[in-house]
Motif scaffolding. Sequence first.
Motif, PDB file in Angstrom:
ATOM      1  N   ALA A 115     -18.767  99.374  -5.071  1.00 54.79           N
ATOM      2  CA  ALA A 115     -19.404 100.256  -6.055  1.00 54.79           C
ATOM      3  C   ALA A 115     -18.356 100.903  -6.965  1.00 54.79           C
ATOM      4  CB  ALA A 115     -20.220 101.330  -5.341  1.00 54.79           C
ATOM      5  N   ALA A 122     -22.760 103.054 -10.298  1.00 50.25           N
ATOM      6  CA  ALA A 122     -23.005 102.289  -9.065  1.00 50.25           C
ATOM      7  C   ALA A 122     -22.647 103.114  -7.837  1.00 50.25           C
ATOM      8  CB  ALA A 122     -22.176 101.006  -9.081  1.00 50.25           C
ATOM      9  N   THR A 127     -25.899  99.333  -4.772  1.00 49.11           N
ATOM     10  CA  THR A 127     -25.251  98.018  -4.917  1.00 49.11           C
ATOM     11  C   THR A 127     -25.689  97.088  -3.788  1.00 49.11           C
ATOM     12  OG1 THR A 127     -23.344  99.060  -5.970  1.00 49.11           O
ATOM     13  CG2 THR A 127     -23.032  96.834  -5.128  1.00 49.11           C
TER      14      THR A 127
END
Length: 138
Positions: A115, A122, A127
């Motif tokens: 991430a 993210a 993710t």
Amino acid sequence: MDKNLLSDYIDICELIGETEAEIRCLKKQEMVHDKVSGSNPEFPYQPMSFHVSGVIEADLDEQKLKKELELLKERKLQAVKMKAKIDRWMKTIPARMQRIVRMKYFERKTWDEVAIRLGKTATADNTRKEFERFLQKK
């Protein structure tokens, strides 16, 4: 694509290399070299150094050697096929998924590390879930 197969990708690559090394060892007859000292047997005695070399005899007889070589070649072929299957699959998926797969399975990063490298907003959980949803669709 199976997650277990993706997890094994690095081990598959290592297995190919290790198997190639074993095949080379079986094919290669090891040559050894050494120096010994001696003397002229006749008078005047003169100490001398001699270089000797030779081949170490294999412990395996020819039939066993051939069978072992065939098994190693078969193991390598199976590993190469699995690697090729993963490589072909990787070419068919979107670039983002390729990045996620490479980081998570090939580089063995944690979801948090993946991430961070993806950047933006993210997180490890989104993710991982994005990847799992992608696998379910395929």
